[in-house]
Design an enzyme around this catalytic site. Structure first.
Site, mmCIF file in Angstrom:
data_model
loop_
_atom_site.group_PDB
_atom_site.id
_atom_site.type_symbol
_atom_site.label_atom_id
_atom_site.label_comp_id
_atom_site.label_asym_id
_atom_site.label_seq_id
_atom_site.Cartn_x
_atom_site.Cartn_y
_atom_site.Cartn_z
ATOM 1 N N GLY A 1 0.837 -1.183 0.000
ATOM 2 C CA GLY A 1 0.000 0.000 0.000
ATOM 3 C C GLY A 1 0.879 1.243 0.000
ATOM 4 N N SER A 2 0.392 2.300 0.613
ATOM 5 C CA SER A 2 1.062 3.599 0.497
ATOM 6 C C SER A 2 2.389 3.704 1.235
ATOM 7 C CB SER A 2 0.119 4.710 0.979
ATOM 8 O OG SER A 2 -1.010 4.787 0.133
ATOM 9 N N THR A 3 2.737 2.725 2.072
ATOM 10 C CA THR A 3 4.069 2.774 2.680
ATOM 11 C C THR A 3 5.148 2.719 1.601
ATOM 12 O OG1 THR A 3 4.086 0.367 3.013
ATOM 13 C CG2 THR A 3 3.336 1.727 4.861
ATOM 14 N N LYS B 1 5.000 4.258 -1.232
ATOM 15 C CA LYS B 1 5.120 5.548 -1.914
ATOM 16 C C LYS B 1 6.394 6.276 -1.492
ATOM 17 C CE LYS B 1 0.151 6.203 -2.545
ATOM 18 N NZ LYS B 1 -1.094 6.788 -2.000
#
Length: 549
Positions: free
Chosen positions: A230-232, A234
Site C-alpha cells: 500500500g502507500s508505505t 510511496k
C-alpha cells in the site's frame, strides 16, 4: 536395574560393550541483556533392548501402572518390531524413574538426556522457533543456528530485548483483539546497525507447545507473510524520484483518476484533492494517481533498478529460515501498468521486514542496512551498510516522513516529544484466487523516531481489521495502524534510552519543517499542467489498451 549395554558399534576401554549414548548439551539462547529465552534441562528417558525382554506384554502392563500416559498398544507394537533398541518414554519424573528401576526388569534402561525449555513461553516464540524430540532445530533461531547451538555451549546472545518485545507484543495483541483482526505483526529495529529489538507476529504460541500449535499461529507474519505494502511504498517512489534528479519538491502531479484499459487508479471517494498536488502534498495526502504519475516519470528501468538496489527483489536477509521471497512481476511483465501500480504500493508483495528495512534506509542518511537478530558486537564478518543515496536526499525524505504525521494521513501516529515520521499504508487483501477483497484491508504504518536524530524504526500491521466506534467505522491505516504505532513508540522509547524533548520543540520542528507547496525557483519550468513527460505516454498507452479491450 542393570546398567545399559553398549551400542554394538561402541566398546569400552576394556573392549566390553556398554551403551553410552553420546550427547552434546545444546547451548542456551538469551536476549541482548542475558535474559534466558531457551535452555536445555536434564531429563531421563526410558528405553529398552526388546530382545532382552521376557513377556513384552506383561512388562508394558507393569509400566502402565507407573506411567499412566503410556500407550499400551503402540508400545507393545514398537517393542515387538524393534529387536535392538526402542524408546518407551521420555521425560520421566524422579519418582517415576525410581519406581521403574524398582521393578528390576532386565532389558529396561535409562538415558540421561535433555529437554528444551522456553521459560518466557509466548515471548519471542516466532524468533526462537523450536526443536524436535531429538533436540534438532526445526524453526526460527533454533534451526538457523542449529550447528552452533549443538556444538558450542556458550549462550547465543540475540539482539532482542525481552522488555521491549513483551510491550510490543501486548500492545499488538490488544489492537488485534480491539479491531477483530485476523492477525498482525510489529517490528522495532535500530536504523543504523540493523539490530532487531523486537519482532512480533500475532497470533503467536507458547514455544513449549510448538508441536501442538496451529499452522496459522506458527506463521510468522513479520518475515514469512508477503503483503502488498500500500502507500508505505510511496516513500520509495519519492526516494527514487528525488534521487533521479528529474523530479523536484516544487513539481506538481495530477490527481485525476487514471484509466488504463479496464484498470482505474484513483483516490478514495472521501478525498477531495486539487486537480494537481505538489510533490510533498502527494506524499502527505497519499494520492494514488499522484504517486503513479511520479513513478511514470521515472520509468520502468529506473524503478526496477531502485527496487533491486534496495533489496526488494530478494529474500530479506535475516537469521530466520522462514524469511520469504517477495512476489513481483517478471522483467518481461514490468511494463507501464506495473510502473503505475507499484508506484502507489500495489502489484508487488513484500514481507514487512523488507518494508521496514527500506524506510530505515531513507531516514538513516541513505545507507542500506542488513537486518539482524545478532548484536553488532557479536557478529562475525558483518555486512557493511551500502550507500544508496546522498545524505542530502535522506534529509529531504526525513522531512517528508515528518510531514505525513504533522499534516498528512498519519496524524494519529504522533508521539508528543518524540517527533516521529512515517507513512500510512492501506491495501485491499487478495483472496486465494488472486482477486482483491472489497472492504478487507491490510493496514500498516512504517515510521522512524525521533526524526531530528533518527535511531529506531517501527513497523506495525493489522491483517483484515474491522472498523468500530473508535474509528467511526473506518478501517484504513490512518485510523487503525497509525495510533498503534504511536502507542508502541510512547511505551518503548524510554526503555531504549530515548525521552521526550519538549524544551527544544520549536527548534526541532523548524528544522524538520517542509512547505506543502514549495516555491518554484526563478527560471525553472516545473512539472505540472501541460508539462509532464509521462502524460503523453500514458495517453498513448491508455488509448492502445482501450482499443485492445
Amino acid at each position: 536395574m542393570p546398567e545399559a549395554p553398549a551400542d554394538p558399534a561402541e566398546e569400552s576401554a576394556t573392549g566390553t560393550p556398554s551403551l553410552n549414548i553420546p550427547h552434546v548439551q545444546r547451548a542456551p539462547i538469551t536476549d541482548r541483556n542475558g535474559q534466558t529465552l531457551a535452555v536445555s534441562l536434564p531429563v531421563v528417558s526410558l528405553y529398552a533392548h526388546p530382545d532382552e525382554l521376557i513377556e513384552v506384554r506383561h512388562v508394558v502392563e507393569q509400566l502402565k501402572e507407573i506411567l499412566p500416559a503410556l500407550d499400551v498398544k503402540k508400545t507393545i507394537y514398537h517393542l515387538e518390531h524393534n529387536k535392538k533398541f526402542a524408546y518407551i518414554a521420555r521425560n520421566l519424573t524422579p519418582r517415576e524413574e525410581v519406581q521403574v528401576n524398582n521393578l528390576g526388569i532386565p532389558g529396561l534402561y535409562f538415558e540421561n538426556s535433555e529437554k528444551r525449555h522456553y521459560p518466557l513461553g509466548h515471548v519471542a516464540a516466532h524468533v526462537i522457533g523450536g526443536v524436535d524430540i531429538d533436540e534438532h532445530g526445526i524453526s526460527g533461531i533454533e534451526k538457523y543456528f542449529d550447528d552452533r547451538l549443538a556444538s558450542d555451549r556458550t549462550p547465543l546472545n540475540l539482539s532482542i530485548d525481552v522488555r521491549v518485545q513483551e510491550v510490543v507484543r501486548s500492545t499488538l495483541i490488544d489492537a488485534v483483539s480491539h479491531f477483530n483482526a485476523q492477525g498482525g505483526c510489529a517490528i522495532v529495529m535500530d536504523i543504523h546497525t540493523g539490530e532487531i529489538i523486537a519482532l512480533v507476529s500475532a497470533p503467536d504460541f507458547d514455544a513449549n507447545q510448538l508441536n501442538k500449535t496451529s499452522m496459522d499461529a506458527r506463521f510468522n507474519r513479520a518475515v514469512t507473510g508477503d503483503y502488498e505494502p500500500g502507500s508505505t511504498l510511496k516513500l520509495q517512489t519519492a526516494a527514487m524520484a528525488l534521487q533521479s534528479g528529474k523530479i523536484h519538491l516544487w513539481d506538481r502531479f495530477s490527481t485525476t483518476p487514471i484509466h488504463i484499459g479496464r484498470f482505474k487508479i484513483s483516490d478514495l471517494s472521501t478525498d477531495h484533492f486539487s486537480p494537481y498536488l505538489y510533490f510533498p502534498e502527494v506524499l502527505a495526502y497519499s494520492s494514488n494517481p499522484g504517486a503513479a504519475h511520479i513513478a511514470l516519470d521515472i520509468g520502468e528501468a529506473k524503478q526496477q533498478e531502485w527496487f533491486k538496489k534496495l533489496g526488494f527483489l530478494d529474500r530479506v536477509p535475516v537469521e530466520l529460515p522462514e524469511a520469504a521471497r517477495p512476489i513481483y512481476p517478471s522483467q518481461a511483465q514490468w511494463k507501464i501498468t506495473t510502473v503505475l501500480t507499484v508506484g502507489f504500493g500495489h502489484g508487488i508483495a513484500e514481507p514487512p521486514l523488507s518494508i521496514l528495512r527500506g524506510v530505515s534506509t531513507l531516514a538513516n542518511g541513505g545507507l542500506l542496512i542488513t537486518p539482524t537478530l545478532i548484536p553488532a558486537k557479536n557478529r562475525i564478518n558483518p555486512v557493511q551498510p551500502i550507500r544508496v543515496m546522498p545524505k542530502t536526499t535522506s534529509d529531504q525524505l526525513r522531512k517528508i516522513l515528518r510531514l505525513d504525521i504533522t499534516r498528512g494521513t498519519g496524524r494519529k501516529a504522533e508521539a508528543p516529544g518524540y517527533y516521529p515520521g512515517g507513512k500510512t499504508g492501506t491495501a485491499e487483501k487478495i483472496d486465494e484466487h488472486g482477486r482483491y477483497m472489497k472492504h478487507t484491508n491490510i493496514t500498516a504504518f512504517a515510521g522512524v523516531f525521533p526524526m531530528n536524530d533518527p535511531k529506531y524504526s517501527v513497523y506495525v500491521m493489522l491483517d483484515a481489521p474491522k472498523g468500530n466506534a473508535s474509528t467511526y467505522g473506518f478501517q484504513t491505516a490512518g485510523w487503525i495502524a497509525a495510533p498503534l504505532f504511536s502507542k508502541i513508540v510512547l511505551r518503548v522509547a524510554p526503555m531504549l534510552g530515548i525521552y521526550p524533548n519538549f524544551a527544544d520543540s520549536k527548534q526541532i520542528e523548524e528544522g524538520l519543517a517542509m512547505p506543502m507547496q514549495p516555491a518554484i525557483p526563478a527560471g525553472v519550468r516545473a512539472l505540472g499542467p501541460d508539462y509532464d513527460p509521462g502524460e503523453m505516454r500514458l495517453e498513448m498507452e491508455s488509448a492502445k489498451k482501450s482499443h485492445h479491450f
